[in-house]
Design a protein around this motif. Structure first.
Motif, PDB file in Angstrom:
ATOM      1  N   LEU A 147     123.621 110.071 -32.183  1.00 23.51           N
ATOM      2  CA  LEU A 147     123.906 109.123 -31.107  1.00 23.51           C
ATOM      3  C   LEU A 147     122.767 109.089 -30.101  1.00 23.51           C
ATOM      4  N   ALA A 148     122.057 110.190 -29.933  1.00 23.67           N
ATOM      5  CA  ALA A 148     120.899 110.193 -29.035  1.00 23.67           C
ATOM      6  C   ALA A 148     119.849 109.203 -29.524  1.00 23.67           C
ATOM      7  N   ASP A 149     119.625 109.172 -30.838  1.00 23.73           N
ATOM      8  CA  ASP A 149     118.686 108.195 -31.401  1.00 23.73           C
ATOM      9  C   ASP A 149     119.160 106.770 -31.134  1.00 23.73           C
ATOM     10  N   LEU A 150     120.457 106.539 -31.309  1.00 24.40           N
ATOM     11  CA  LEU A 150     120.995 105.201 -31.052  1.00 24.40           C
ATOM     12  C   LEU A 150     120.839 104.821 -29.585  1.00 24.40           C
ATOM     13  N   MET A 151     121.103 105.761 -28.685  1.00 26.51           N
ATOM     14  CA  MET A 151     120.958 105.465 -27.252  1.00 26.51           C
ATOM     15  C   MET A 151     119.517 105.136 -26.901  1.00 26.51           C
ATOM     16  N   ASN A 152     118.571 105.846 -27.498  1.00 30.46           N
ATOM     17  CA  ASN A 152     117.166 105.541 -27.235  1.00 30.46           C
ATOM     18  C   ASN A 152     116.805 104.143 -27.704  1.00 30.46           C
ATOM     19  N   GLU A 153     117.337 103.750 -28.856  1.00 33.58           N
ATOM     20  CA  GLU A 153     117.080 102.397 -29.372  1.00 33.58           C
ATOM     21  C   GLU A 153     117.669 101.341 -28.434  1.00 33.58           C
ATOM     22  N   THR A 154     118.917 101.538 -28.027  1.00 30.54           N
ATOM     23  CA  THR A 154     119.571 100.537 -27.183  1.00 30.54           C
ATOM     24  C   THR A 154     118.980 100.499 -25.779  1.00 30.54           C
ATOM     25  N   ALA A 155     118.523 101.653 -25.279  1.00 28.86           N
ATOM     26  CA  ALA A 155     117.911 101.677 -23.943  1.00 28.86           C
ATOM     27  C   ALA A 155     116.609 100.886 -23.910  1.00 28.86           C
ATOM     28  N   ALA A 156     115.922 100.814 -25.062  1.00 24.49           N
ATOM     29  CA  ALA A 156     114.640 100.097 -25.123  1.00 24.49           C
ATOM     30  C   ALA A 156     114.812  98.599 -25.331  1.00 24.49           C
ATOM     31  N   ALA A 157     116.050  98.147 -25.555  1.00 24.81           N
ATOM     32  CA  ALA A 157     116.306  96.726 -25.826  1.00 24.81           C
ATOM     33  C   ALA A 157     116.668  95.970 -24.554  1.00 24.81           C
ATOM     34  N   ASP A 158     116.459  94.663 -24.587  1.00 22.97           N
ATOM     35  CA  ASP A 158     116.938  93.801 -23.506  1.00 22.97           C
ATOM     36  C   ASP A 158     118.441  93.602 -23.608  1.00 22.97           C
ATOM     37  N   THR A 159     118.912  93.477 -24.857  1.00 22.43           N
ATOM     38  CA  THR A 159     120.314  93.144 -25.114  1.00 22.43           C
ATOM     39  C   THR A 159     120.741  93.792 -26.427  1.00 22.43           C
ATOM     40  N   VAL A 160     122.043  94.063 -26.535  1.00 23.78           N
ATOM     41  CA  VAL A 160     122.578  94.638 -27.770  1.00 23.78           C
ATOM     42  C   VAL A 160     123.763  93.799 -28.245  1.00 23.78           C
ATOM     43  N   VAL A 161     123.827  93.587 -29.548  1.00 19.50           N
ATOM     44  CA  VAL A 161     124.997  92.999 -30.196  1.00 19.50           C
ATOM     45  C   VAL A 161     125.417  94.003 -31.256  1.00 19.50           C
ATOM     46  N   ALA A 162     126.631  94.520 -31.160  1.00 20.59           N
ATOM     47  CA  ALA A 162     127.009  95.616 -32.056  1.00 20.59           C
ATOM     48  C   ALA A 162     128.446  95.498 -32.498  1.00 20.59           C
ATOM     49  N   VAL A 163     128.736  96.090 -33.661  1.00 22.27           N
ATOM     50  CA  VAL A 163     130.082  96.046 -34.214  1.00 22.27           C
ATOM     51  C   VAL A 163     130.715  97.429 -34.252  1.00 22.27           C
ATOM     52  N   ARG A 164     129.997  98.462 -34.683  1.00 21.72           N
ATOM     53  CA  ARG A 164     130.588  99.803 -34.736  1.00 21.72           C
ATOM     54  C   ARG A 164     130.914 100.307 -33.326  1.00 21.72           C
ATOM     55  N   TYR A 165     132.046 100.968 -33.229  1.00 21.02           N
ATOM     56  CA  TYR A 165     132.561 101.413 -31.933  1.00 21.02           C
ATOM     57  C   TYR A 165     131.564 102.295 -31.183  1.00 21.02           C
ATOM     58  N   HIS A 166     130.980 103.269 -31.870  1.00 18.96           N
ATOM     59  CA  HIS A 166     130.069 104.171 -31.169  1.00 18.96           C
ATOM     60  C   HIS A 166     128.680 103.569 -30.959  1.00 18.96           C
ATOM     61  N   ASN A 167     128.339 102.518 -31.691  1.00 18.50           N
ATOM     62  CA  ASN A 167     127.142 101.757 -31.317  1.00 18.50           C
ATOM     63  C   ASN A 167     127.359 101.076 -29.970  1.00 18.50           C
ATOM     64  N   LEU A 168     128.565 100.541 -29.787  1.00 20.95           N
ATOM     65  CA  LEU A 168     128.895  99.945 -28.493  1.00 20.95           C
ATOM     66  C   LEU A 168     128.809 100.986 -27.381  1.00 20.95           C
ATOM     67  N   ILE A 169     129.364 102.161 -27.628  1.00 21.58           N
ATOM     68  CA  ILE A 169     129.318 103.208 -26.608  1.00 21.58           C
ATOM     69  C   ILE A 169     127.878 103.549 -26.252  1.00 21.58           C
ATOM     70  N   CYS A 170     127.018 103.691 -27.251  1.00 21.52           N
ATOM     71  CA  CYS A 170     125.618 104.026 -26.982  1.00 21.52           C
ATOM     72  C   CYS A 170     124.938 102.957 -26.135  1.00 21.52           C
ATOM     73  N   ALA A 171     125.196 101.710 -26.464  1.00 27.22           N
ATOM     74  CA  ALA A 171     124.592 100.625 -25.696  1.00 27.22           C
ATOM     75  C   ALA A 171     125.112 100.604 -24.265  1.00 27.22           C
ATOM     76  N   LEU A 172     126.419 100.744 -24.091  1.00 28.90           N
ATOM     77  CA  LEU A 172     127.012 100.722 -22.759  1.00 28.90           C
ATOM     78  C   LEU A 172     126.586 101.939 -21.946  1.00 28.90           C
ATOM     79  N   LYS A 173     126.540 103.101 -22.578  1.00 28.25           N
ATOM     80  CA  LYS A 173     126.100 104.327 -21.910  1.00 28.25           C
ATOM     81  C   LYS A 173     124.656 104.216 -21.444  1.00 28.25           C
ATOM     82  N   SER A 174     123.821 103.542 -22.229  1.00 31.65           N
ATOM     83  CA  SER A 174     122.418 103.376 -21.852  1.00 31.65           C
ATOM     84  C   SER A 174     122.224 102.287 -20.808  1.00 31.65           C
ATOM     85  N   GLY A 175     123.308 101.563 -20.466  1.00 29.10           N
ATOM     86  CA  GLY A 175     123.231 100.557 -19.410  1.00 29.10           C
ATOM     87  C   GLY A 175     122.680  99.222 -19.836  1.00 29.10           C
TER      88      GLY A 175
END
Length: 410
Positions: A292-320
């Motif tokens: 999940l740390a890897d996923l959070m790093n990916e989502t933190a570097a993005a402008d926007t996230v579109v995700a389907v898996r529940y914990h992908n959503l959490i990583c994106a939301l947690k990263s702000g």
């Protein structure tokens, strides 16, 4: 933390851990962080799906969940069917023997009380029931911590899930809908509480700084075929979801937007390959997250996230990062509402590229405001999880000279 006889408290963690699902392993990581901080003297080991992976990554001893190594392979021959049946019998004694060696067993998060993805009653629901029944019979406290739940139509699966919850010594849920679902299935939830998903307690990476020009977009994908009640329409649902995702990614690439594909489970690789092949653009690349740390790093570097898996959503939301959910279950809608983005959900079963693009553009238009909202909500959920860990300590690790009586469940 030591027991009355001066020995270290023995804590077991249980679940489909180390099996390739990053969300499940993230929940384990969160609980191990809690134990390391608040109960560093506890002796911890696991009964799990991928013991070698859990030991290698987290450094704790681990035992295979099932006696039958082919548990998750389709049994078609007489010999393999017999081996599965024998395995179910042997697992009764294996599970009880493992539980007996512990003072406390924690089931860390995960959707262990739901069937929002295809699930057979003799699979994990049976294993969870063996755990909770063994705990009740042998006097080991079993805790279902910030777990997900949903009403289940299949009678055998529903019965196993209901009795598992009833037999647990402690229950908390990751959203109100989960608690409501257990109440509807006949469990007394009057003393059960709701806390955020355990993954929100993991460290967040530094938030990225959006540029003035449109930047990268992370698109999470999933090998999605509907839920447990959608088996007859599984291929139709998968085809619609995949077509909508491909059309959406292709449009972004044609507009010059870099797209980074994210996964959350090993089984998602086939969807990644299908999207890359169909879009065929150098702007579309795939990440290979191992945590999940890897996923959070990916989502933190993005402008926007579109995700389907529940914990992908959490990583994106947690990263702000402003996030749009391709929602396949009520838990995703509940999560988005909790974090202030309830308006940005799209049904995964009816993925429509045109409508998805409209919602995506609205999300990007409101990006600055949504980042402020996420920063505020993340502070709230972090505090709520601190409260959860306080309660967990009081329930599972009582002072040895004044151990309170745990709640009795029917």
């Amino acid at each position: 933390m030591t027991a009355a006889d001066g020995t270290a408290v023995r804590v077991g963690v249980f679940g489909l851990l180390g099996s390739g699902n990053l969300g499940n392993d993230g929940s384990l990581e969160a609980v191990l962080g809690y134990l390391g901080q608040r109960h560093p003297e506890a002796a911890v080991d696991a009964l799990c799906g991928g013991p070698e992976t859990v030991t290698a990554r987290f450094g704790i001893p681990a035992t295979r969940l099932h006696w039958n190594r082919a548990e998750y392979r389709t049994a078609s021959r007489v010999g393999s069917v017999a081996a599965k049946g024998l395995g179910k019998f042997v697992d009764v004694f294996r599970t009880a023997a493992w539980v007996r060696r512990h003072d406390v067993v924690i089931v860390p998060g995960m959707g262990v009380l739901e069937a929002t993805l295809p699930l057979r009653p003799w699979g994990f629901p049976y294993s969870l029931f063996l755990l909770c029944a063994s705990g009740r019979l042998l006097g080991t406290r079993v805790a279902l911590v910030s777990v997900g739940a949903a009403e289940i139509g299949s009678r055998p699966t529903r019965a196993l899930v209901r009795w598992s919850a009833r037999l647990a010594a402690y229950r908390s849920y990751r959203d109100d809908r989960s608690r409501d679902a257990m109440r509807a299935m006949g469990v007394d939830t009057s003393r059960d509480k709701v806390y955020p998903d355990l993954a929100f307690s993991l460290p967040a990476p530094p938030s990225g700084t959006p540029s003035d020009s449109p930047g990268p977009v992370c698109v999470g994908v999933m090998d999605f075929h509907g839920g447990n009640d959608d088996r007859a329409r599984a291929e139709e649902i998968h085809g619609r979801y995949l077509d909508g995702t491909i059309r959406f990614v292709r449009t972004l690439a044609e507009e010059g937007r870099p797209v980074r594909l994210l996964t959350g489970d090993a089984c998602d690789a086939s969807v990644v390959a299908a999207v890359l092949d169909a879009v065929d653009s150098p702007l579309v690349t795939a990440a290979e997250p191992a945590s999940l740390a890897d996923l959070m790093n990916e989502t933190a570097a993005a402008d926007t996230v579109v995700a389907v898996r529940y914990h992908n959503l959490i990583c994106a939301l947690k990263s702000g990062t402003p996030t749009l959910a391709l929602s396949y279950a009520a838990k995703s809608d509940a999560l988005m509402e909790r974090m202030g983005l309830g308006a940005y959900c799209h049904p995964a079963r009816e993925a429509d590229a045109g409508r998805l693009l409209e919602q995506f553009r609205a999300l990007e238009k409101d990006s600055a405001e949504l980042r402020r909202t996420l920063a505020e909500r993340n502070q709230v959920v972090t505090g709520q999880l601190d409260d959860q860990f306080d309660e967990l300590t009081a329930a599972l690790f009582p002072a040895t000279d004044n151990a309170p009586t745990l709640r009795e469940t029917p």
